[in-house]
Design a protein around this motif. Structure first.
Motif, PDB file in Angstrom:
ATOM      1  N   SER A  67       0.815  -1.218   0.000  1.00  0.00           N
ATOM      2  CA  SER A  67       0.000   0.000   0.000  1.00  0.00           C
ATOM      3  C   SER A  67       0.851   1.272   0.000  1.00  0.00           C
ATOM      4  O   SER A  67       0.344   2.373  -0.235  1.00  0.00           O
ATOM      5  CB  SER A  67      -0.934   0.010   1.214  1.00  0.00           C
ATOM      6  OG  SER A  67      -0.185  -0.054   2.418  1.00  0.00           O
ATOM      7  N   ASP A  68       2.153   1.130   0.242  1.00  0.00           N
ATOM      8  CA  ASP A  68       3.053   2.282   0.243  1.00  0.00           C
ATOM      9  C   ASP A  68       3.574   2.618  -1.149  1.00  0.00           C
ATOM     10  O   ASP A  68       4.333   3.585  -1.299  1.00  0.00           O
ATOM     11  CB  ASP A  68       4.273   2.002   1.144  1.00  0.00           C
ATOM     12  CG  ASP A  68       3.890   1.742   2.587  1.00  0.00           C
ATOM     13  OD1 ASP A  68       3.025   2.462   3.105  1.00  0.00           O
ATOM     14  OD2 ASP A  68       4.483   0.816   3.189  1.00  0.00           O
ATOM     15  N   ASP A  69       3.196   1.841  -2.166  1.00  0.00           N
ATOM     16  CA  ASP A  69       3.847   1.940  -3.465  1.00  0.00           C
ATOM     17  C   ASP A  69       3.811   3.349  -4.055  1.00  0.00           C
ATOM     18  O   ASP A  69       4.847   3.899  -4.449  1.00  0.00           O
ATOM     19  CB  ASP A  69       3.201   0.954  -4.445  1.00  0.00           C
ATOM     20  CG  ASP A  69       3.913   0.930  -5.784  1.00  0.00           C
ATOM     21  OD1 ASP A  69       5.077   0.491  -5.830  1.00  0.00           O
ATOM     22  OD2 ASP A  69       3.311   1.362  -6.787  1.00  0.00           O
ATOM     23  N   ASP A 103       9.274  -4.666  -8.093  1.00  0.00           N
ATOM     24  CA  ASP A 103       8.557  -5.457  -7.084  1.00  0.00           C
ATOM     25  C   ASP A 103       9.363  -5.369  -5.786  1.00  0.00           C
ATOM     26  O   ASP A 103      10.215  -6.209  -5.505  1.00  0.00           O
ATOM     27  CB  ASP A 103       8.407  -6.902  -7.544  1.00  0.00           C
ATOM     28  CG  ASP A 103       7.470  -7.704  -6.652  1.00  0.00           C
ATOM     29  OD1 ASP A 103       7.316  -7.335  -5.462  1.00  0.00           O
ATOM     30  OD2 ASP A 103       6.895  -8.696  -7.136  1.00  0.00           O
ATOM     31  N   ILE A 104       9.111  -4.335  -4.996  1.00  0.00           N
ATOM     32  CA  ILE A 104       9.922  -4.045  -3.809  1.00  0.00           C
ATOM     33  C   ILE A 104       9.909  -5.191  -2.802  1.00  0.00           C
ATOM     34  O   ILE A 104      10.975  -5.629  -2.347  1.00  0.00           O
ATOM     35  CB  ILE A 104       9.475  -2.721  -3.155  1.00  0.00           C
ATOM     36  CG1 ILE A 104       9.811  -1.547  -4.101  1.00  0.00           C
ATOM     37  CG2 ILE A 104      10.146  -2.514  -1.801  1.00  0.00           C
ATOM     38  CD1 ILE A 104       9.319  -0.207  -3.619  1.00  0.00           C
ATOM     39  N   PRO A 105       8.753  -5.735  -2.412  1.00  0.00           N
ATOM     40  CA  PRO A 105       8.773  -6.833  -1.422  1.00  0.00           C
ATOM     41  C   PRO A 105       9.562  -8.046  -1.896  1.00  0.00           C
ATOM     42  O   PRO A 105      10.328  -8.632  -1.128  1.00  0.00           O
ATOM     43  CB  PRO A 105       7.286  -7.162  -1.240  1.00  0.00           C
ATOM     44  CG  PRO A 105       6.558  -5.933  -1.655  1.00  0.00           C
ATOM     45  CD  PRO A 105       7.374  -5.345  -2.763  1.00  0.00           C
ATOM     46  N   TYR A 120      13.545  -7.246  -2.046  1.00  0.00           N
ATOM     47  CA  TYR A 120      14.239  -7.119  -0.762  1.00  0.00           C
ATOM     48  C   TYR A 120      14.038  -8.319   0.157  1.00  0.00           C
ATOM     49  O   TYR A 120      14.623  -8.374   1.238  1.00  0.00           O
ATOM     50  CB  TYR A 120      13.813  -5.820  -0.069  1.00  0.00           C
ATOM     51  CG  TYR A 120      14.421  -4.601  -0.737  1.00  0.00           C
ATOM     52  CD1 TYR A 120      15.712  -4.186  -0.438  1.00  0.00           C
ATOM     53  CD2 TYR A 120      13.717  -3.897  -1.701  1.00  0.00           C
ATOM     54  CE1 TYR A 120      16.288  -3.088  -1.061  1.00  0.00           C
ATOM     55  CE2 TYR A 120      14.283  -2.792  -2.337  1.00  0.00           C
ATOM     56  CZ  TYR A 120      15.569  -2.404  -2.012  1.00  0.00           C
ATOM     57  OH  TYR A 120      16.139  -1.329  -2.647  1.00  0.00           O
ATOM     58  N   ALA A 121      13.228  -9.297  -0.286  1.00  0.00           N
ATOM     59  CA  ALA A 121      13.055 -10.527   0.494  1.00  0.00           C
ATOM     60  C   ALA A 121      14.090 -11.578   0.138  1.00  0.00           C
ATOM     61  O   ALA A 121      14.128 -12.645   0.753  1.00  0.00           O
ATOM     62  CB  ALA A 121      11.648 -11.087   0.282  1.00  0.00           C
ATOM     63  N   ARG A 122      14.954 -11.305  -0.823  1.00  0.00           N
ATOM     64  CA  ARG A 122      15.901 -12.318  -1.294  1.00  0.00           C
ATOM     65  C   ARG A 122      17.093 -12.506  -0.369  1.00  0.00           C
ATOM     66  O   ARG A 122      17.855 -13.449  -0.517  1.00  0.00           O
ATOM     67  CB  ARG A 122      16.379 -11.962  -2.698  1.00  0.00           C
ATOM     68  CG  ARG A 122      15.259 -12.024  -3.730  1.00  0.00           C
ATOM     69  CD  ARG A 122      15.758 -11.650  -5.110  1.00  0.00           C
ATOM     70  NE  ARG A 122      16.338 -10.315  -5.123  1.00  0.00           N
ATOM     71  CZ  ARG A 122      17.464 -10.004  -5.760  1.00  0.00           C
ATOM     72  NH1 ARG A 122      18.134 -10.931  -6.414  1.00  0.00           N
ATOM     73  NH2 ARG A 122      17.917  -8.772  -5.736  1.00  0.00           N
ATOM     74  N   SER A 123      17.281 -11.592   0.579  1.00  0.00           N
ATOM     75  CA  SER A 123      18.366 -11.723   1.556  1.00  0.00           C
ATOM     76  C   SER A 123      17.874 -11.267   2.916  1.00  0.00           C
ATOM     77  O   SER A 123      17.183 -10.240   3.013  1.00  0.00           O
ATOM     78  CB  SER A 123      19.574 -10.877   1.132  1.00  0.00           C
ATOM     79  OG  SER A 123      20.513 -10.773   2.193  1.00  0.00           O
ATOM     80  N   ALA A 150      16.340   2.132   2.067  1.00  0.00           N
ATOM     81  CA  ALA A 150      16.388   0.791   1.496  1.00  0.00           C
ATOM     82  C   ALA A 150      17.827   0.318   1.469  1.00  0.00           C
ATOM     83  O   ALA A 150      18.707   1.027   0.965  1.00  0.00           O
ATOM     84  CB  ALA A 150      15.812   0.796   0.082  1.00  0.00           C
ATOM     85  N   ILE A 151      18.066  -0.853   2.033  1.00  0.00           N
ATOM     86  CA  ILE A 151      19.406  -1.429   2.014  1.00  0.00           C
ATOM     87  C   ILE A 151      19.354  -2.763   1.287  1.00  0.00           C
ATOM     88  O   ILE A 151      18.544  -3.631   1.603  1.00  0.00           O
ATOM     89  CB  ILE A 151      19.990  -1.567   3.438  1.00  0.00           C
ATOM     90  CG1 ILE A 151      21.449  -2.010   3.352  1.00  0.00           C
ATOM     91  CG2 ILE A 151      19.155  -2.473   4.316  1.00  0.00           C
ATOM     92  CD1 ILE A 151      22.243  -1.685   4.582  1.00  0.00           C
ATOM     93  N   ASP A 152      20.200  -2.887   0.292  1.00  0.00           N
ATOM     94  CA  ASP A 152      20.209  -4.042  -0.599  1.00  0.00           C
ATOM     95  C   ASP A 152      21.462  -4.875  -0.333  1.00  0.00           C
ATOM     96  O   ASP A 152      22.580  -4.432  -0.588  1.00  0.00           O
ATOM     97  CB  ASP A 152      20.187  -3.551  -2.051  1.00  0.00           C
ATOM     98  CG  ASP A 152      20.212  -4.686  -3.063  1.00  0.00           C
ATOM     99  OD1 ASP A 152      20.100  -5.860  -2.653  1.00  0.00           O
ATOM    100  OD2 ASP A 152      20.338  -4.390  -4.274  1.00  0.00           O
TER     101      ASP A 152
END
Length: 266
Positions: free
Chosen positions: A14-16, A113-115, A118-121, A140-142
């Motif tokens: 919802s923050d998109d 696709d932000i979620p 950033y869910a990959r690590s 945002a930290i990648d």
């Protein structure tokens, strides 16, 4: 009456719209600063005064005391005539870089696709800072295997993320960092940055360093990075009519664990 509290939470779908708008606004804020600094730069002022003086000389608009105090206003139209073209030229030279940066930011794979990205690590995260119901900032930290990639997506592949699979890199990158201007005086950006650093290093032993970009046109970000242990790594390019230097800065795990400030708990 209950006082509102600050909290840092993970990004939600919802923050998109808010996030995309904020990322664009964050970049264009640098344009406003670049234009203001360029307008008051000694060289710009010298050129403006010189051109205005030439016009005054050619049109014989020098002050005429015989007309009383109004006679001293005679040169002002010339200075006014050259003020607007000078400001327009400054913006015309500065703007393309920032327009391109906005498009580059919004076309990066992490924004598709932000979620999912950033869910990959476990050391990655996209965080929103709120005060009560008010949006304050984001970071945002990648730490994924794409953490050092500068890839952008074209119109042809914009519907697919185009990134690697699960995994954590030894070097994480702060992709985005923004705090609304009214809250910057409280230095809450330090809490947001520290939260992201702690999250990256606490997600496992793989991440050994965190990179970020520091721009002299975004003072509060540059100062926050410096105050939290980030050191100059290399120059990352020039920006604006006066070629201000953008730098790549880094904080290493061993330095952070020895002396880095610890984030507040939200």
């Amino acid at each position: 009456m209950v006082e509102p509290s600050a909290r840092i939470r993970l990004y939600r779908p919802s923050d998109d719209k808010l996030v995309r708008f904020t990322l664009g606004k964050a970049v264009m804020e640098g344009l406003a600063v670049a234009n203001r600094r360029a307008a008051f730069h000694p060289l710009t002022l010298s050129i403006w005064v010189a051109l205005s003086s030439i016009m005054v000389q050619l049109l014989d608009w020098w002050p005429k005391p015989s007309y009383g105090w109004l006679g001293y206003l005679a040169p002002l139209p010339a200075f006014g005539c050259w003020a607007m073209p000078t400001l327009y030229l400054v913006d015309w030279i500065n703007r393309p870089y920032f327009d391109d940066t906005v498009m580059d930011t919004l076309r990066r794979p992490d924004i598709v696709d932000i979620p999912k990205y950033y869910a990959r690590s476990p050391s990655s995260g996209f965080f929103i800072l709120e005060y009560g119901d008010n949006f304050v900032g984001l970071i945002a930290i990648d730490a994924s295997r794409d953490s050092t990639s500068t890839k952008t997506l074209t119109a042809k592949d914009s519907t697919r993320a185009g990134f690697q699979g699960m995994g954590t890199s030894r070097v994480a990158t702060i992709r985005h960092f923004y705090v609304e201007e009214p809250f910057r005086k409280t230095m809450i950006q330090n809490d947001l940055l520290q939260h992201a650093i702690q999250h990256a290093f606490a997600g496992g032993d793989t991440v050994q360093a965190i990179n970020a970009v520091a721009s002299p046109l975004v003072d509060y970000v540059q100062n926050s990075l410096r105050d939290n242990g980030f050191k100059h790594n290399k120059d990352a390019g020039k920006v604006g009519i006066y070629r201000w230097t953008v730098t790549n800065v880094v904080v290493r795990r061993e330095n952070w664990e020895q002396s880095g400030p610890k984030a507040n708990v939200y």
